[in-house]
Design a protein around this motif. Structure first.
Motif, PDB file in Angstrom:
ATOM      1  N   GLY A 507       0.708  -1.220  -0.037  1.00  0.00           N
ATOM      2  CA  GLY A 507       0.083   0.067  -0.106  1.00  0.00           C
ATOM      3  C   GLY A 507       0.649   1.181  -0.079  1.00  0.00           C
ATOM      4  N   LEU A 508       1.785   1.378  -0.987  1.00  0.00           N
ATOM      5  CA  LEU A 508       2.859   2.355  -0.870  1.00  0.00           C
ATOM      6  C   LEU A 508       3.073   2.702  -2.287  1.00  0.00           C
ATOM      7  CD1 LEU A 508       5.614   1.394   1.456  1.00  0.00           C
ATOM      8  CD2 LEU A 508       3.986   3.105   1.708  1.00  0.00           C
ATOM      9  N   ARG A 509       3.257   4.092  -2.310  1.00  0.00           N
ATOM     10  CA  ARG A 509       3.976   4.452  -3.667  1.00  0.00           C
ATOM     11  C   ARG A 509       5.492   5.143  -3.050  1.00  0.00           C
ATOM     12  NH1 ARG A 509      -1.232   6.544  -7.168  1.00  0.00           N
ATOM     13  NH2 ARG A 509      -2.329   4.570  -7.103  1.00  0.00           N
ATOM     14  N   VAL A 510       6.313   4.957  -3.701  1.00  0.00           N
ATOM     15  CA  VAL A 510       7.784   5.205  -3.248  1.00  0.00           C
ATOM     16  C   VAL A 510       8.559   5.798  -4.534  1.00  0.00           C
ATOM     17  CG1 VAL A 510       7.747   3.876  -1.595  1.00  0.00           C
ATOM     18  CG2 VAL A 510       8.997   3.074  -3.572  1.00  0.00           C
ATOM     19  N   ALA A 511       9.593   6.620  -4.167  1.00  0.00           N
ATOM     20  CA  ALA A 511      10.640   7.103  -5.089  1.00  0.00           C
ATOM     21  C   ALA A 511      11.876   6.379  -4.426  1.00  0.00           C
ATOM     22  CB  ALA A 511      10.765   8.359  -4.869  1.00  0.00           C
ATOM     23  N   GLU A 512      12.971   6.176  -5.354  1.00  0.00           N
ATOM     24  CA  GLU A 512      13.960   5.436  -4.733  1.00  0.00           C
ATOM     25  C   GLU A 512      15.369   6.052  -5.471  1.00  0.00           C
ATOM     26  OE1 GLU A 512      12.443   0.948  -4.206  1.00  0.00           O
ATOM     27  OE2 GLU A 512      13.084   1.600  -6.457  1.00  0.00           O
ATOM     28  N   ALA A 513      15.387   7.353  -5.724  1.00  0.00           N
ATOM     29  CA  ALA A 513      16.415   8.171  -6.317  1.00  0.00           C
ATOM     30  C   ALA A 513      17.473   7.959  -5.401  1.00  0.00           C
ATOM     31  CB  ALA A 513      16.208   9.385  -6.727  1.00  0.00           C
ATOM     32  N   VAL A 516      15.013   4.962   0.055  1.00  0.00           N
ATOM     33  CA  VAL A 516      13.467   4.997  -0.052  1.00  0.00           C
ATOM     34  C   VAL A 516      12.399   5.970   0.544  1.00  0.00           C
ATOM     35  CG1 VAL A 516      11.493   3.061   0.087  1.00  0.00           C
ATOM     36  CG2 VAL A 516      13.777   2.231  -0.202  1.00  0.00           C
ATOM     37  N   GLN A 517      12.016   6.962  -0.303  1.00  0.00           N
ATOM     38  CA  GLN A 517      11.123   7.918   0.076  1.00  0.00           C
ATOM     39  C   GLN A 517       9.607   7.487  -0.174  1.00  0.00           C
ATOM     40  OE1 GLN A 517      12.722  10.580   1.397  1.00  0.00           O
ATOM     41  NE2 GLN A 517      14.712   9.969   0.958  1.00  0.00           N
ATOM     42  N   VAL A 518       8.897   7.589   0.804  1.00  0.00           N
ATOM     43  CA  VAL A 518       7.441   7.393   0.996  1.00  0.00           C
ATOM     44  C   VAL A 518       6.870   8.424   0.310  1.00  0.00           C
ATOM     45  CG1 VAL A 518       5.440   6.757   2.181  1.00  0.00           C
ATOM     46  CG2 VAL A 518       7.617   5.798   2.971  1.00  0.00           C
ATOM     47  N   ALA A 534       3.053   9.884   4.306  1.00  0.00           N
ATOM     48  CA  ALA A 534       3.897  10.113   3.150  1.00  0.00           C
ATOM     49  C   ALA A 534       4.848  11.389   3.812  1.00  0.00           C
ATOM     50  CB  ALA A 534       3.073  11.034   2.348  1.00  0.00           C
ATOM     51  N   GLY A 535       6.172  11.321   3.046  1.00  0.00           N
ATOM     52  CA  GLY A 535       7.167  12.002   3.468  1.00  0.00           C
ATOM     53  C   GLY A 535       8.331  11.385   4.315  1.00  0.00           C
ATOM     54  N   ASP A 536       7.812  10.027   4.768  1.00  0.00           N
ATOM     55  CA  ASP A 536       8.811   9.400   5.401  1.00  0.00           C
ATOM     56  C   ASP A 536      10.073   8.688   4.537  1.00  0.00           C
ATOM     57  OD1 ASP A 536       7.275   9.381   7.771  1.00  0.00           O
ATOM     58  OD2 ASP A 536       6.583   7.699   7.908  1.00  0.00           O
ATOM     59  N   GLU A 537      11.153   8.622   5.255  1.00  0.00           N
ATOM     60  CA  GLU A 537      12.353   7.989   4.729  1.00  0.00           C
ATOM     61  C   GLU A 537      12.452   6.756   5.211  1.00  0.00           C
ATOM     62  OE1 GLU A 537      17.145   8.548   3.749  1.00  0.00           O
ATOM     63  OE2 GLU A 537      15.949   9.691   5.064  1.00  0.00           O
ATOM     64  N   TRP A 538      12.217   5.691   4.410  1.00  0.00           N
ATOM     65  CA  TRP A 538      12.456   4.226   4.965  1.00  0.00           C
ATOM     66  C   TRP A 538      13.909   3.857   4.929  1.00  0.00           C
ATOM     67  CZ3 TRP A 538       8.523  -0.263   3.213  1.00  0.00           C
ATOM     68  CH2 TRP A 538       8.827  -1.393   4.138  1.00  0.00           C
ATOM     69  N   LEU A 539      14.392   3.811   6.339  1.00  0.00           N
ATOM     70  CA  LEU A 539      15.709   3.667   6.481  1.00  0.00           C
ATOM     71  C   LEU A 539      16.432   2.264   6.314  1.00  0.00           C
ATOM     72  CD1 LEU A 539      16.581   6.322   9.169  1.00  0.00           C
ATOM     73  CD2 LEU A 539      16.862   6.605   6.677  1.00  0.00           C
ATOM     74  N   GLY A 540      15.286   1.437   7.024  1.00  0.00           N
ATOM     75  CA  GLY A 540      15.817   0.036   7.175  1.00  0.00           C
ATOM     76  C   GLY A 540      14.779  -1.033   7.890  1.00  0.00           C
ATOM     77  N   VAL A 541      15.190  -2.153   8.151  1.00  0.00           N
ATOM     78  CA  VAL A 541      14.052  -3.101   8.664  1.00  0.00           C
ATOM     79  C   VAL A 541      14.829  -3.972   9.709  1.00  0.00           C
ATOM     80  CG1 VAL A 541      14.705  -4.916   7.032  1.00  0.00           C
ATOM     81  CG2 VAL A 541      12.449  -4.644   8.144  1.00  0.00           C
ATOM     82  N   MET A 550      18.414  -0.297   4.149  1.00  0.00           N
ATOM     83  CA  MET A 550      17.770  -0.492   2.957  1.00  0.00           C
ATOM     84  C   MET A 550      18.136   0.550   1.726  1.00  0.00           C
ATOM     85  SD  MET A 550      13.722  -1.524   4.213  1.00  0.00           S
ATOM     86  CE  MET A 550      13.216  -1.136   2.591  1.00  0.00           C
ATOM     87  N   ALA A 551      18.561   0.244   0.813  1.00  0.00           N
ATOM     88  CA  ALA A 551      18.475   0.987  -0.380  1.00  0.00           C
ATOM     89  C   ALA A 551      17.787   1.188  -1.345  1.00  0.00           C
ATOM     90  CB  ALA A 551      19.989   0.660  -1.055  1.00  0.00           C
ATOM     91  N   LYS A 552      16.651   0.211  -1.565  1.00  0.00           N
ATOM     92  CA  LYS A 552      15.699   0.044  -2.223  1.00  0.00           C
ATOM     93  C   LYS A 552      14.475  -0.678  -1.771  1.00  0.00           C
ATOM     94  CE  LYS A 552      17.769  -3.280  -5.370  1.00  0.00           C
ATOM     95  NZ  LYS A 552      18.276  -3.590  -6.815  1.00  0.00           N
TER      96      LYS A 552
END
Length: 611
Positions: A507-513, A516-518, A534-541, A550-552
């Motif tokens: 349930g996401l749309r992200v940018a990966e330049a 991982v930007q939500v 929206a606006g979160d940066e997904w750093l890792g898990v 996480m890079a992508k």
């Protein structure tokens, strides 16, 4: 010949004020002003449903009669009033800043000029229905440029600079103007002259191919609208005596805007058709002419779809139009609940007519339809708003999209196209008529003029022999999913459901330049349940075995393996958050894949008369 200026009660002169400052100078002459003459600049342009405040680019507005300067009183953001002496010409002069490369406004630099009249031309209140004249001045700095416009020329030079005329203000502002050293080509479609100009084309551009493909599109559409018996062999006369395509090729851009006898287009220049290799090497080192069939890139096919879409609007919205648009109101929003028909049905026919013009095969058409279906299926907002409601909200939602748009509304373009598909396949399944015939009957019924939803409903009932009120209520005014599977199956198309991509499953749309930007969190998805925004940066898990950077997005599956529960590490407003995330099962979210199951049935739909 009489002086063209004397022929028009309202006359505009456009020249370059400062090329590098992106400034046009506009001189408006009103031959017979009112004692208290009001003028205003539009706040929006028909076809693009957003108040854009064009007056923000207007400066140095002055008024005079003879040598006497007159004071101007500003009444609101876009309206002025001047006390004038009746019977004596009133002259208003202003400058307009033109630095928007879109199809909607105006542009001026050392390489190209372009404008829509809604950006430059003050409307003279009380004289909108009189003849309007336009003079385009070739200043020394642009003397090597040429002009392209759908306006009627009255006295112009070989480059197109000089005098033009429109019957009224609506016609004047409906004819944009292209200026520059553009490529130009021409053809006739069903006897109607067409011109195509392209600005910014690279040396590899294949203009002959663009003309040939565009001609095929135009002939297919003229035959569609003006063939009384549907066979397309003897089309009647189209409503336009000539037509102009204006395309600006840029490094990154896409869009179009329809007009009565022209359209303005923007595309990525990499998507233009390219000249084929003139010669190919033989095994002995000599050369031979290549006879291989020319392939169309995906980008070029998209451009052809845009051309097809905007040309279809020549009939559907520019002439056959919502009753609410019988006269344009330029000073405020103008609402209609029918954009699902005028934009959505046009979107259905743009790809379909590419197929009928021979520019797509059945497989490619189904691929494009498949993309539209998945776009709608992946939009939670389809359960929130009907396409009729989305039409009304175009001014505040479609043209002002944000991170919540997919959750709050549905596109009247894409879902409207699927509504058209449902009507077409339903009508074909009953064997009485088709949506093609409905469109032509609406054209005749409304005399190419204002149309209401009731007209659509009555034509459906007349041609199909039954009421379609239930379908209109469910498909146009309802929010339930459309009966696409059954209708497609009835016309030879199989629907396969495959596991969705990871982002859609979450349930996401992200940018990966950069990481991982939500960008969007879709309603009801796993990411929303975890608390992502929206606006979160997904750093890792983190899992029981440890944590990973996480890079992508696909890294998530790499690090989780078969584990479905983890902790997502996100950064929000410089704070680090640990969010509990449960991955959904693969079957919980799917994407559709269409394939041909009955080729004869598919061809009967996509190419009537070929089976």
């Amino acid at each position: 010949m009489p002086n063209p200026t004397e022929m028009c009660p309202v006359h505009y002169r456009v020249e370059v004020a400062h090329l590098h400052a992106h400034l046009f100078r506009v001189t408006l002459t009103v031959a017979q002003p009112a004692a208290l003459q009001r003028v205003s600049l539009p706040v929006w342009i028909p076809g693009s449903y957003l108040v854009r405040e064009f007056s923000k680019n207007l400066q140095h507005l002055q008024a005079r009669q003879g040598k006497r300067t007159l004071p101007l009183q500003q009444l609101d953001k876009n309206t002025w009033e001047v006390a004038a002496q009746p019977g004596k010409p009133l002259v208003l002069v202003c400058e307009v800043y033109a630095n928007d490369a879109s199809v909607r406004t105006a542009w001026l630099d050392a390489t190209r000029g372009f404008f829509n009249g809604t950006s430059l031309f003050l409307r003279v209140h009380g004289q909108e229905h009189t003849a309007h004249g336009l003079e385009l001045v070739a200043a020394p700095a642009i003397a090597h440029w040429s002009v392209a416009t759908g306006l009627t020329a009255t006295k112009v030079d070989t480059a197109g600079f000089g005098h033009y005329q429109a019957d009224h203000y609506d016609e004047l502002v409906d004819c944009p103007v292209e200026l520059g050293t553009f490529w130009s080509g021409a053809f006739k479609a069903c006897g109607v002259p067409h011109r195509f100009v392209v600005a910014g084309a690279p040396p590899s551009f294949d203009g002959a191919r663009l003309l040939a493909d565009t001609k095929a599109i135009c002939e297919a559409e003229i035959r569609f609208w003006h063939s009384a018996n549907g066979d397309g062999k003897r089309p009647g006369k189209p409503p336009h005596k000539n037509y102009l395509f204006m395309l600006n090729a840029v490094d990154d851009g896409y869009g179009g805007l329809e007009h009565g006898n022209s359209t303005v287009l923007v595309c990525n220049r990499r998507d233009l058709p390219r000249l084929p290799d003139a010669e190919a090497k033989k095994p002995d080192g000599s050369t031979k002419r290549s006879d291989a069939p020319v392939k169309r890139s995906e980008g070029y096919t998209t451009l052809l779809g845009l051309i097809c879409h905007e040309y279809f609007h020549t009939w559907n919205v520019k002439r056959l139009r919502p009753a609410e648009f019988a006269r344009y109101a330029y000073d405020a929003e103008q609402y209609t609940p029918l954009l699902w028909f005028f934009e959505g049905f046009t979107s259905y026919y743009d790809d379909l007519l590419l197929r009928r013009a021979g520019l797509l095969d059945n497989a490619h058409y189904l691929k494009l339809l498949n993309k539209t279906i998945n776009q709608v299926q992946q939009t939670p907002g389809r359960f929130v708003q009907s396409v009729a409601q989305a039409s009304m909200d175009a001014w505040v939602k479609y043209y002002r999209q944000d991170e919540n748009t997919p959750n709050a509304t549905v596109s009247y373009y894409t879902k409207g196209a699927l509504v058209a598909l449902c009507f077409d396949l339903t009508l074909r399944g009953q064997g009485q008529t088709t949506l093609d015939e409905v469109m032509r009957a609406l054209w005749q019924r409304c005399q190419a003029g204002p149309m209401r939803e009731a007209d659509f409903a009555e034509v459906l009932a007349d041609l199909a022999g039954r009421s379609f009120d239930a379908e209109i209520q469910a498909w146009v005014h309802g929010t339930a999913d459309l009966p696409l599977k059954d209708l497609l199956a009835g016309h030879g198309v199989a629907v396969h459901e495959d596991p969705a991509q990871l982002a859609q499953r979450l349930g996401l749309r992200v940018a990966e330049a950069q990481g991982v930007q939500v960008k969007v969190v879709l309603r009801g998805g796993a990411a929303e349940q975890a608390g992502m925004a929206a606006g979160d940066e997904w750093l890792g898990v983190e899992t029981a075995e440890g944590g990973w950077r996480m890079a992508k997005l696909d890294d998530l599956l790499l690090y989780l393996g078969t584990t479905r529960q983890c902790t997502a590490l996100v950064a929000r407003d410089k704070r680090l958050l640990r969010l509990p995330l449960t991955l959904p099962t693969g079957a919980s979210t799917t994407t559709w894949r269409l394939s041909t199951e009955n080729a004869r049935a598919v061809t009967a739909w996509l190419e009537p008369g070929k089976t």
